[in-house]
Motif scaffolding. Structure first.
Motif, PDB file in Angstrom:
ATOM      1  N   GLN A 123     -28.298 -15.227 -26.384  1.00  9.51           N
ATOM      2  CA  GLN A 123     -27.264 -14.827 -26.777  1.00  9.51           C
ATOM      3  C   GLN A 123     -26.149 -16.401 -26.537  1.00  9.51           C
ATOM      4  OE1 GLN A 123     -26.654 -10.842 -24.126  1.00  9.51           O
ATOM      5  NE2 GLN A 123     -26.652 -10.679 -26.620  1.00  9.51           N
ATOM      6  N   THR A 124     -25.699 -16.047 -26.491  1.00 11.74           N
ATOM      7  CA  THR A 124     -24.502 -17.093 -26.779  1.00 11.74           C
ATOM      8  C   THR A 124     -23.705 -16.964 -25.701  1.00 11.74           C
ATOM      9  OG1 THR A 124     -23.117 -16.754 -28.706  1.00 11.74           O
ATOM     10  CG2 THR A 124     -25.099 -17.933 -28.757  1.00 11.74           C
ATOM     11  N   ARG A 125     -22.445 -17.134 -25.346  1.00  4.78           N
ATOM     12  CA  ARG A 125     -21.156 -17.082 -24.841  1.00  4.78           C
ATOM     13  C   ARG A 125     -20.661 -16.088 -25.357  1.00  4.78           C
ATOM     14  NH1 ARG A 125     -17.237 -19.427 -21.085  1.00  4.78           N
ATOM     15  NH2 ARG A 125     -14.942 -18.758 -21.381  1.00  4.78           N
ATOM     16  N   GLU A 126     -20.217 -16.603 -26.505  1.00  7.22           N
ATOM     17  CA  GLU A 126     -19.384 -15.504 -27.650  1.00  7.22           C
ATOM     18  C   GLU A 126     -19.397 -14.742 -28.004  1.00  7.22           C
ATOM     19  OE1 GLU A 126     -20.189 -18.793 -28.029  1.00  7.22           O
ATOM     20  OE2 GLU A 126     -18.376 -19.765 -27.753  1.00  7.22           O
ATOM     21  N   ASP A 127     -21.340 -14.311 -27.899  1.00  8.93           N
ATOM     22  CA  ASP A 127     -22.114 -12.962 -27.542  1.00  8.93           C
ATOM     23  C   ASP A 127     -21.224 -12.021 -26.402  1.00  8.93           C
ATOM     24  OD1 ASP A 127     -23.020 -13.312 -30.643  1.00  8.93           O
ATOM     25  OD2 ASP A 127     -24.942 -13.960 -28.717  1.00  8.93           O
ATOM     26  N   TYR A 128     -21.834 -12.919 -25.608  1.00  8.11           N
ATOM     27  CA  TYR A 128     -21.064 -12.035 -24.677  1.00  8.11           C
ATOM     28  C   TYR A 128     -19.450 -12.080 -24.174  1.00  8.11           C
ATOM     29  CZ  TYR A 128     -25.145 -12.685 -22.218  1.00  8.11           C
ATOM     30  OH  TYR A 128     -26.623 -13.062 -21.644  1.00  8.11           O
ATOM     31  N   ILE A 129     -18.059 -12.830 -25.004  1.00  8.72           N
ATOM     32  CA  ILE A 129     -17.272 -12.114 -24.722  1.00  8.72           C
ATOM     33  C   ILE A 129     -16.940 -11.226 -26.247  1.00  8.72           C
ATOM     34  CG2 ILE A 129     -14.925 -13.387 -26.340  1.00  8.72           C
ATOM     35  CD1 ILE A 129     -15.591 -16.080 -24.493  1.00  8.72           C
ATOM     36  N   ARG A 130     -18.169 -10.721 -27.186  1.00  9.19           N
ATOM     37  CA  ARG A 130     -17.971  -9.861 -28.153  1.00  9.19           C
ATOM     38  C   ARG A 130     -17.738  -8.680 -27.359  1.00  9.19           C
ATOM     39  NH1 ARG A 130     -19.167 -13.689 -31.618  1.00  9.19           N
ATOM     40  NH2 ARG A 130     -21.021 -13.251 -31.644  1.00  9.19           N
ATOM     41  N   GLN A 131     -18.986  -9.027 -26.815  1.00  8.86           N
ATOM     42  CA  GLN A 131     -19.543  -7.332 -26.041  1.00  8.86           C
ATOM     43  C   GLN A 131     -18.818  -6.573 -25.228  1.00  8.86           C
ATOM     44  OE1 GLN A 131     -23.256  -8.945 -24.311  1.00  8.86           O
ATOM     45  NE2 GLN A 131     -24.302  -7.911 -26.671  1.00  8.86           N
ATOM     46  N   TRP A 132     -18.171  -7.474 -23.852  1.00  9.06           N
ATOM     47  CA  TRP A 132     -16.991  -7.603 -22.891  1.00  9.06           C
ATOM     48  C   TRP A 132     -15.921  -6.622 -23.773  1.00  9.06           C
ATOM     49  CZ3 TRP A 132     -13.632 -11.494 -20.404  1.00  9.06           C
ATOM     50  CH2 TRP A 132     -13.341 -11.158 -18.959  1.00  9.06           C
ATOM     51  N   LYS A 133     -15.715  -6.935 -24.942  1.00 11.81           N
ATOM     52  CA  LYS A 133     -14.616  -6.862 -25.699  1.00 11.81           C
ATOM     53  C   LYS A 133     -14.725  -5.679 -25.873  1.00 11.81           C
ATOM     54  CE  LYS A 133     -11.414  -8.633 -29.467  1.00 11.81           C
ATOM     55  NZ  LYS A 133     -11.038  -9.328 -30.819  1.00 11.81           N
ATOM     56  N   ALA A 134     -15.478  -5.190 -26.613  1.00 11.38           N
ATOM     57  CA  ALA A 134     -15.765  -4.470 -27.329  1.00 11.38           C
ATOM     58  C   ALA A 134     -15.908  -2.449 -25.841  1.00 11.38           C
ATOM     59  CB  ALA A 134     -17.290  -4.263 -27.829  1.00 11.38           C
ATOM     60  N   THR A 135     -16.652  -3.711 -25.011  1.00 18.37           N
ATOM     61  CA  THR A 135     -16.731  -2.885 -23.463  1.00 18.37           C
ATOM     62  C   THR A 135     -15.086  -2.635 -23.647  1.00 18.37           C
ATOM     63  OG1 THR A 135     -19.003  -3.205 -23.058  1.00 18.37           O
ATOM     64  CG2 THR A 135     -17.944  -2.555 -21.816  1.00 18.37           C
ATOM     65  N   LEU A 136     -14.338  -3.374 -23.011  1.00 14.11           N
ATOM     66  CA  LEU A 136     -12.702  -3.313 -22.506  1.00 14.11           C
ATOM     67  C   LEU A 136     -11.781  -2.173 -23.855  1.00 14.11           C
ATOM     68  CD1 LEU A 136     -11.798  -6.730 -21.735  1.00 14.11           C
ATOM     69  CD2 LEU A 136     -12.276  -5.148 -19.993  1.00 14.11           C
ATOM     70  N   ALA A 137     -12.587  -2.177 -24.905  1.00 15.64           N
ATOM     71  CA  ALA A 137     -11.709  -1.270 -26.074  1.00 15.64           C
ATOM     72  C   ALA A 137     -11.880  -0.135 -25.524  1.00 15.64           C
ATOM     73  CB  ALA A 137     -12.951  -1.435 -27.354  1.00 15.64           C
ATOM     74  N   LYS A 138     -13.063   0.376 -24.885  1.00 18.88           N
ATOM     75  CA  LYS A 138     -13.648   2.039 -24.760  1.00 18.88           C
ATOM     76  C   LYS A 138     -12.659   2.536 -23.539  1.00 18.88           C
ATOM     77  CE  LYS A 138     -19.146   1.564 -25.349  1.00 18.88           C
ATOM     78  NZ  LYS A 138     -19.764   1.845 -24.886  1.00 18.88           N
ATOM     79  N   SER A 139     -12.197   1.233 -22.491  1.00 21.20           N
ATOM     80  CA  SER A 139     -11.270   2.473 -21.950  1.00 21.20           C
ATOM     81  C   SER A 139      -9.677   1.504 -22.286  1.00 21.20           C
ATOM     82  CB  SER A 139     -11.452   1.098 -21.144  1.00 21.20           C
ATOM     83  OG  SER A 139     -12.732   1.360 -20.318  1.00 21.20           O
TER      84      SER A 139
END
Length: 72
Positions: free
Chosen positions: A17-33
């Motif tokens: 996984q790349t930095r961009e992958d982690y940022i996408r996952q983080w963004k998706a998780t933040l969207a849940k809240s």
């Protein structure tokens, strides 16, 4: 008599996984809240992004229901 069995296994190496992958996952998780990425995400180190992503993800993990075992 000898029965030989030949097995061939093919596998694909797991894509790192790349930095961009982690940022996408983080963004998706933040969207849940109902949250968004912080303004300074571009200046954060890879480690800071990873830690922040997992810190948020842990908030949304639901424990699995464990089966009830009855002993006689």
């Amino acid at each position: 008599m000898s029965d030989e069995v030949v097995v061939s296994v093919e596998s694909q190496p797991e894509k790192r996984q790349t930095r961009e992958d982690y940022i996408r996952q983080w963004k998706a998780t933040l969207a849940k809240s109902g949250k968004t990425l912080p303004a300074g995400v571009g200046e954060m180190t890879d480690q800071e992004v990873f830690v922040a992503m997992w810190s948020e993800l842990k908030k949304h993990i639901a424990p699995e229901e464990q089966p009830t075992v009855l002993a006689d």
